[in-house]
Design an enzyme around this catalytic site. Structure first.
Site, short mmCIF file in Angstrom:
data_model
loop_
_atom_site.label_atom_id
_atom_site.label_comp_id
_atom_site.label_asym_id
_atom_site.label_seq_id
_atom_site.Cartn_x
_atom_site.Cartn_y
_atom_site.Cartn_z
N ASP A 29 0.85 -1.19 0.00
CA ASP A 29 0.00 0.00 0.00
C ASP A 29 0.88 1.24 0.00
O ASP A 29 1.97 1.24 0.59
CB ASP A 29 -0.85 -0.02 1.28
CG ASP A 29 -2.07 0.87 1.24
OD1 ASP A 29 -2.02 1.92 0.58
OD2 ASP A 29 -3.07 0.54 1.90
N HIS B 275 -0.11 3.78 1.54
CA HIS B 275 -0.49 4.41 2.81
C HIS B 275 -0.38 3.41 3.95
O HIS B 275 -0.40 2.19 3.73
CB HIS B 275 -1.93 4.94 2.71
CG HIS B 275 -2.15 5.86 1.56
ND1 HIS B 275 -2.56 5.41 0.32
CD2 HIS B 275 -2.00 7.20 1.45
CE1 HIS B 275 -2.66 6.44 -0.51
NE2 HIS B 275 -2.32 7.53 0.14
N ASP C 202 -2.59 3.25 6.56
CA ASP C 202 -3.94 2.84 6.96
C ASP C 202 -4.02 2.49 8.44
O ASP C 202 -4.71 1.55 8.83
CB ASP C 202 -4.42 1.65 6.12
CG ASP C 202 -4.73 2.04 4.68
OD1 ASP C 202 -4.62 3.23 4.35
OD2 ASP C 202 -5.08 1.14 3.89
N HIS D 245 -11.38 3.69 5.59
CA HIS D 245 -10.38 2.97 4.79
C HIS D 245 -8.96 3.35 5.17
O HIS D 245 -8.01 2.69 4.74
CB HIS D 245 -10.63 3.16 3.29
CG HIS D 245 -10.32 4.50 2.74
ND1 HIS D 245 -10.15 4.74 1.39
CD2 HIS D 245 -10.17 5.71 3.34
CE1 HIS D 245 -9.90 6.02 1.19
NE2 HIS D 245 -9.91 6.63 2.35
N ASP E 93 -3.25 1.61 -5.09
CA ASP E 93 -2.47 2.85 -5.15
C ASP E 93 -1.00 2.63 -4.82
O ASP E 93 -0.19 3.55 -4.91
CB ASP E 93 -3.09 3.95 -4.28
CG ASP E 93 -3.07 3.64 -2.79
OD1 ASP E 93 -2.19 2.91 -2.31
OD2 ASP E 93 -3.96 4.18 -2.08
#
Length: 306
Positions: A114, A116, A118, A131, A218
């Site tokens: 990912d 990010h 999260d 999310h 992403d």
């Protein structure tokens, strides 16, 4: 013919955009028109939708519980699975199901791919979008409101979760993961994605009965994956990612999760085609006997928040 049990979680309750909830059905319909190149792999679809009763939290709580029952069952009968989610909060359904299926003395390892982290909670999130919170819930680090959305009483041990490809995050997330002891491999540390992924698999294989991989699209550079909810520049290229997925040893793999496809941002179905390529690279093109070994970690150095 290999039948791959596939769960579509048709929801965008955890994110800011509506259309990501259509990801699974768009993929299913596209595969009906243009099947995977490898005719030996067929997806058997099961699609769950959120109901319309109560608050958003109520609806997401029930959806997570429903999704977890699918992955729990497939794990219990030793059937590898694919989950196609909407936003990445779907992970709070997918992986608790696996945890519930494992014997109490066995562990789940999770590779989180990912851009990010999260790892927010409702108390730290600048947006309030769920999310951006599933990792903290999976680690048992959630606040009371977030914990109520999590459908299990077991969590992933911090040493059994590895994040790969991070390049966009807030300080609060980093602090939570650092305090917990989660290993983070930032995008600018990756010299060889194939070696990095193999190294993560090797590390988790030493202590975990099963290993899952959760992908936020992403992670891939927007050049190759424009159709995502929260694009971040500087990602890895799709071709390198495909090669890395093909190298994965499947001896301990329980499932693969793909999330955050937003058709509204896609260009000529480029990202939709990429999802199909990911599935083929991981499940159709993979040999179960490929080696985990590597002479190098594929990691450049240490990246820390500024």
């Amino acid at each position: 013919m290999t039948i791959l049990q596939t769960l579509g979680i048709a929801s965008c309750l955890g994110g800011p955009m509506r259309l990501c909830g259509y990801a699974a059905e768009l993929l299913r319909d596209d595969l009906a028109r243009q099947p995977l190149r490898n005719g030996g792999l067929q997806l058997q679809w099961h699609i769950v939708h959120p109901d319309s009763r109560g608050t958003k939290d109520d609806r997401l709580r029930r959806l997570n519980r429903q999704a977890s029952e699918f992955t729990r069952y497939w794990t219990e009968i030793h059937r590898p699975f694919l989950v196609v989610g909407g936003d990445h909060s779907c992970a709070m359904g997918t992986w608790p199901g696996v945890l519930k299926a494992l014997p109490e003395n066995e562990e789940l390892g999770l590779i989180w791919i990912d851009a990010h982290m999260d790892a927010h909670t409702f108390e730290t999130s600048p947006s309030g979008n769920i999310h951006g919170m599933p990792v903290s819930a999976l680690l048992g680090k959630a606040d009371a409101r977030l914990s109520a959305l999590y459908p299990a009483d077991r969590f992933i041990k911090p040493e059994n979760l590895i994040q790969i490809g991070v390049r966009s995050y807030e300080q609060e997330e980093y602090d939570l993961l650092q305090e917990a002891g989660v290993r983070i491999i930032f995008a600018d540390q990756i010299a060889s994605l194939e070696q990095t992924l193999q190294g993560a698999m090797d590390q988790l294989s030493r202590t975990c009965l099963m290993i899952g991989i959760s992908i936020d699209l992403d992670f891939i550079d927007p050049i190759d994956a424009p159709g995502v909810e929260t694009p971040a520049s500087g990602g890895l290229r799709a071709a390198e990612f495909m090669a890395a997925l093909r190298s994965v040893n499947h001896d301990k793999i329980c499932g693969l999760e793909i999330s955050e496809y937003n058709p509204e941002n896609d260009q000529d179905n480029k990202t939709l085609a990429l999802i199909k390529a990911i599935i083929e690279a991981f499940y159709a093109d993979n040999s179960p006997n490929k080696s985990l070994g590597s002479s190098s970690s594929g990691i450049n150095g240490i990246s820390v928040p500024k």
